[in-house]
Motif scaffolding. Sequence first.
Motif, PDB file in Angstrom:
ATOM      1  N   ARG A 181       0.577  -1.215  -0.203  1.00  0.00           N
ATOM      2  CA  ARG A 181       0.197  -0.569  -0.131  1.00  0.00           C
ATOM      3  C   ARG A 181       0.532   0.849  -0.172  1.00  0.00           C
ATOM      4  N   TYR A 182       1.441   1.208   0.559  1.00  0.00           N
ATOM      5  CA  TYR A 182       2.500   2.854   0.810  1.00  0.00           C
ATOM      6  C   TYR A 182       3.775   2.707  -0.170  1.00  0.00           C
ATOM      7  N   SER A 183       3.517   1.430  -1.226  1.00  0.00           N
ATOM      8  CA  SER A 183       4.634   1.854  -2.427  1.00  0.00           C
ATOM      9  C   SER A 183       4.104   0.895  -4.110  1.00  0.00           C
ATOM     10  N   ALA A 184       3.019   0.807  -4.098  1.00  0.00           N
ATOM     11  CA  ALA A 184       2.139   0.013  -5.739  1.00  0.00           C
ATOM     12  C   ALA A 184       2.778   0.411  -6.292  1.00  0.00           C
ATOM     13  N   GLY A 185       2.403  -0.450  -7.748  1.00  0.00           N
ATOM     14  CA  GLY A 185       3.150  -0.693  -8.515  1.00  0.00           C
ATOM     15  C   GLY A 185       4.268  -1.705  -9.032  1.00  0.00           C
TER      16      GLY A 185
ATOM     17  N   TYR B  84       8.912   1.432 -16.878  1.00  0.00           N
ATOM     18  CA  TYR B  84       8.841   2.143 -15.569  1.00  0.00           C
ATOM     19  C   TYR B  84      10.473   1.718 -15.128  1.00  0.00           C
ATOM     20  N   GLN B  85      11.301   0.763 -15.244  1.00  0.00           N
ATOM     21  CA  GLN B  85      12.265   1.325 -14.590  1.00  0.00           C
ATOM     22  C   GLN B  85      13.560   0.609 -15.767  1.00  0.00           C
ATOM     23  N   PRO B  86      14.612   1.427 -15.524  1.00  0.00           N
ATOM     24  CA  PRO B  86      15.614   1.653 -14.733  1.00  0.00           C
ATOM     25  C   PRO B  86      14.489   3.138 -13.693  1.00  0.00           C
ATOM     26  N   SER B  87      14.886   3.769 -13.255  1.00  0.00           N
ATOM     27  CA  SER B  87      14.228   5.183 -12.373  1.00  0.00           C
ATOM     28  C   SER B  87      15.127   5.647 -12.882  1.00  0.00           C
TER      29      SER B  87
ATOM     30  N   THR C 259       6.254  10.573 -19.260  1.00  0.00           N
ATOM     31  CA  THR C 259       6.527   9.269 -19.359  1.00  0.00           C
ATOM     32  C   THR C 259       6.992   9.320 -17.198  1.00  0.00           C
ATOM     33  N   GLY C 260       6.417  10.259 -16.470  1.00  0.00           N
ATOM     34  CA  GLY C 260       7.611  10.916 -15.573  1.00  0.00           C
ATOM     35  C   GLY C 260       8.816  10.788 -15.245  1.00  0.00           C
ATOM     36  N   PHE C 261       9.917  10.373 -15.889  1.00  0.00           N
ATOM     37  CA  PHE C 261      11.123  10.491 -16.390  1.00  0.00           C
ATOM     38  C   PHE C 261      11.498  11.946 -16.638  1.00  0.00           C
ATOM     39  N   PRO C 262      12.483  11.951 -16.312  1.00  0.00           N
ATOM     40  CA  PRO C 262      13.546  11.724 -14.928  1.00  0.00           C
ATOM     41  C   PRO C 262      13.396  12.306 -13.510  1.00  0.00           C
ATOM     42  N   ALA C 263      12.790  11.971 -13.110  1.00  0.00           N
ATOM     43  CA  ALA C 263      13.308  12.796 -11.795  1.00  0.00           C
ATOM     44  C   ALA C 263      14.459  13.874 -11.901  1.00  0.00           C
TER      45      ALA C 263
ATOM     46  N   LEU D  78      -0.059   3.156 -19.550  1.00  0.00           N
ATOM     47  CA  LEU D  78       0.299   4.557 -19.436  1.00  0.00           C
ATOM     48  C   LEU D  78       0.818   3.962 -18.339  1.00  0.00           C
ATOM     49  N   LEU D  79       2.422   5.270 -18.370  1.00  0.00           N
ATOM     50  CA  LEU D  79       3.359   5.350 -16.986  1.00  0.00           C
ATOM     51  C   LEU D  79       3.158   6.419 -16.501  1.00  0.00           C
ATOM     52  N   ILE D  80       2.601   6.872 -15.295  1.00  0.00           N
ATOM     53  CA  ILE D  80       2.544   7.657 -14.061  1.00  0.00           C
ATOM     54  C   ILE D  80       3.514   7.976 -13.185  1.00  0.00           C
ATOM     55  N   ARG D  81       4.246   9.489 -12.772  1.00  0.00           N
ATOM     56  CA  ARG D  81       4.924   9.687 -11.470  1.00  0.00           C
ATOM     57  C   ARG D  81       4.122   9.465 -10.523  1.00  0.00           C
ATOM     58  N   VAL D  82       4.061   8.234 -10.023  1.00  0.00           N
ATOM     59  CA  VAL D  82       3.448   8.152  -8.377  1.00  0.00           C
ATOM     60  C   VAL D  82       3.564   9.313  -7.337  1.00  0.00           C
ATOM     61  N   ALA D  83       5.523   9.132  -7.003  1.00  0.00           N
ATOM     62  CA  ALA D  83       5.887   9.783  -6.081  1.00  0.00           C
ATOM     63  C   ALA D  83       7.008   9.801  -6.647  1.00  0.00           C
ATOM     64  N   GLY D  84       8.526   9.378  -6.069  1.00  0.00           N
ATOM     65  CA  GLY D  84       9.967   8.985  -6.400  1.00  0.00           C
ATOM     66  C   GLY D  84       9.886   7.886  -6.907  1.00  0.00           C
ATOM     67  N   TYR D  85       8.977   7.039  -7.649  1.00  0.00           N
ATOM     68  CA  TYR D  85       9.162   6.264  -8.814  1.00  0.00           C
ATOM     69  C   TYR D  85       7.952   6.157  -9.384  1.00  0.00           C
ATOM     70  N   THR D  86       7.705   5.286 -10.845  1.00  0.00           N
ATOM     71  CA  THR D  86       6.984   5.727 -11.903  1.00  0.00           C
ATOM     72  C   THR D  86       6.799   3.551 -12.113  1.00  0.00           C
ATOM     73  N   ALA D  87       5.299   4.287 -12.635  1.00  0.00           N
ATOM     74  CA  ALA D  87       4.278   2.645 -12.512  1.00  0.00           C
ATOM     75  C   ALA D  87       3.604   3.211 -13.467  1.00  0.00           C
ATOM     76  N   TYR D  88       2.902   1.406 -14.150  1.00  0.00           N
ATOM     77  CA  TYR D  88       2.214   1.799 -15.056  1.00  0.00           C
ATOM     78  C   TYR D  88       0.777   1.788 -13.554  1.00  0.00           C
ATOM     79  N   PHE D  89      -0.201   2.943 -14.062  1.00  0.00           N
ATOM     80  CA  PHE D  89      -1.237   3.693 -13.383  1.00  0.00           C
ATOM     81  C   PHE D  89      -1.985   2.921 -13.645  1.00  0.00           C
ATOM     82  N   THR D  90      -2.560   1.671 -14.454  1.00  0.00           N
ATOM     83  CA  THR D  90      -3.538   0.658 -13.860  1.00  0.00           C
ATOM     84  C   THR D  90      -3.172  -0.549 -13.335  1.00  0.00           C
TER      85      THR D  90
END
Length: 795
Positions: A336-340, A377-380, A406-410, A764-776
């Motif tokens: 729950r704290y780092s889904a995806g 979604y990787q590498p971050s 894509t939410g990249f890069p940080a 669909l890639l999305i930036r969640v917080a400190g990482y990117t994940a597939y939205f679905t």
Amino acid sequence: MQKTTSKKSYMERINRLKERVLEKYPEIDMENAVILTRGFQESEGEPHVVQKAYAIRKQCMEKSIPIWDDELIVGNSGSKQRGGLVCPDDCWSFIDREIDTINERQYDPFHLKEEDRELFLEVVKPYWKGRSINEKWEKQMPDVVRTLRDCGAIYIDRKCVRGWGELTPDYQMIIQEGVEGIEKRIEAVRETLDLSVPGDFEKMNYLRALSLVADGLRQLGKRYSAKAKEMAEAETDPKRKKELLDIAEVCDRVPEKPARTFREAIQSMYFLHICVFMEHEAPSYNPGCFDQYMYPYYKADLEAGRITEDEAQELLDCLWVKFSETCMLQDATTARYSAGYPMFQNLCVGGVDEDGMDAVNDLSYLVLQATMDVQMYQPSLSVKYNLARNPDKFLKKVVELMQMGTGFPAFHNDEAGIMMMMNKGVPLREAYHWNPCGCVETSLAGKQRCYTSYCDYNLGAVVEFALNDGKSRKYGRYAGARTGDPRNFGTFGQFLEAVKAQIRFMLKAVVEGNQVCTQIVRDMECPVASLTFKECIENASDYAWGGAKYSIGDGLDAIGVADLINSILAVKELVYDQKAFTMDTLCKALEAGFEGYEDVQAMCAHATKYGNDDDSANQIAKDMFNYIADYIESFQHPYGHYNGGILPVSGNTPFGMEVGALPSGRKAYVPLGDGISPNQGTDTNGMSAVLKSCSYIPHARFNQGTLLNQKLDPAFARGEKAVESLMGYLKSLCAMGIFHVQFNVVDPEELKDAQENPEDHSDLLIRVAGYTAYFTELGPETQGDIISRTTQTHI
């Protein structure tokens, strides 16, 4: 290697590789757990670290070694293409607990095959019951920590359920020296030891463990070489036959020997990378400053005519797909704290070299292009941008990647990162070479021991406890400090002191828990990761024992920054300054979740908000977070002072589900604010105002990292002069001393459609917080949090 490669042809390969990974539903991979268990059984009576090393070598000798079609870079930490490894010596019990639900759980479900279920029940569970790190932690956890955790005020179990993670091996060391060079280092230390000297027997055992895992790495490479030769003999396609023979030649050399070519360097680092995951599958094993340690090999190959730019790009793109194979296997609560399924493999480019000069090179651009090409979604991918040294050409390429959505890069302010490392006690010359780690944390390859995100603490709960005498509204239990009935707070200063008392109580409790946990995890040795920490070899002391050059206190991470600031502001303005309503009315409204008190909720919602460059909000941000930093740094960890961070992962969503209504106007049990970002929808004065507010937080003192999310309207982000505007925005961020920002460039309507029709948006890639994940692949609460963030339409 073929001497000519067109982008069209290599992208056909990359798309096939990518499609094969994406079509795989994540599976639990039990193979390594079974081999590890049998390794421990075979080595009973040996020191624990030797047992661990023996079992890892056994994994290297016996695990499946798949080579998938089209691959040029090979290696897999498990046996399945998209799998989550079970590490039972860390924690086996959550698999036992979730064995009937893990296929259907809300966050990050995994398919568990019946044969793997049987292996777990018949081989893994019987041996590890009562032996794992997590079981020791559950039995020894202080009561105050358990109460705060169970009431949703802290999340503190990471290190005991997910292995070490959050470290950066020295990949350059394995590439330059090979296993044989590292073995020479081990032998040189061994020759200095004397069994008659107290302590040297333990050191001899530890060096024996290092030798075992070093040989395991060697044997794994040799096994892949033999497998590629075998496949080549049966291959009828001449092109693929040649590729397999090239793979065999590369793997016959590395990681045993020093790499000579760019391809050998990539393959050597990746073998080390997967073996670190085999040791403890945990998030955030970070490839670090990739463009700096790989560039000499690329440059030499290019000059010698051994490689073209397109061929190098193809190898990088192949590696990028490999990074997306392993999925993080976590218990349901942690997920729950780092889904995806994030692995937080943070790879960075840019910054400065050890002399403080521009480190951007030709390979930096190819790395950015790899993320553009592959879009997984990787590498971050992170960028270290040095305002004084890095060129505009580099920043322009960074912005062009950001515009892809894509939410990249940080994006990291290199100078702030350097200051953070120096605040940890690292000298400037070494601090220059810091690398982003995990979400947005700061690390140092082969030198820093620090669990950068040991604990999350809930600032929304801090406010709730201050206004409810330490009691959780959701659970009806006293969890925080007993600060008294808020109706008796005659001044704003008394209210603020109650908030600070709750902060002190909560942070002291997590430090108490960390002191216990730090002793327990000494048994969680990691000889593979330690293999490239030079001081671990020289001192014959594992990373887990503090053997790294800089062993630093663990990270305590705040969640709910905007909720804290906005709630304090609302109480000050409405209760004490304007006397719009009494504290009694506020307490009743909060207890009711604002039901029947809609007028109070409306006033709270319209009170001054952080993120709009308001002087009063900025002052609260500055004062409160300097206060928090002071308090965190006052505690002594066994390896130095503790360190703060502000990086929520996706924890602001589950933390919000634990907290009732707040004076900020936030309703009960909805997400808290993420990172240092303003609360969703409350930043109304544009992006520049957000930056000015964020600059009042003392970033360098929260030296595990601070995280700022921004969501951009695609029409704005891709409009005329957008590149120039965003470049200016990023430079302003650096000038203000802010550490980090990352962007989502997406239409909110597309996100809503993806919620309703996930089958149409699987990529669909999305930036969640400190990482990117597939939205679905995110849970509905996390999806809703992302949708609700303010969509910025102007700087």
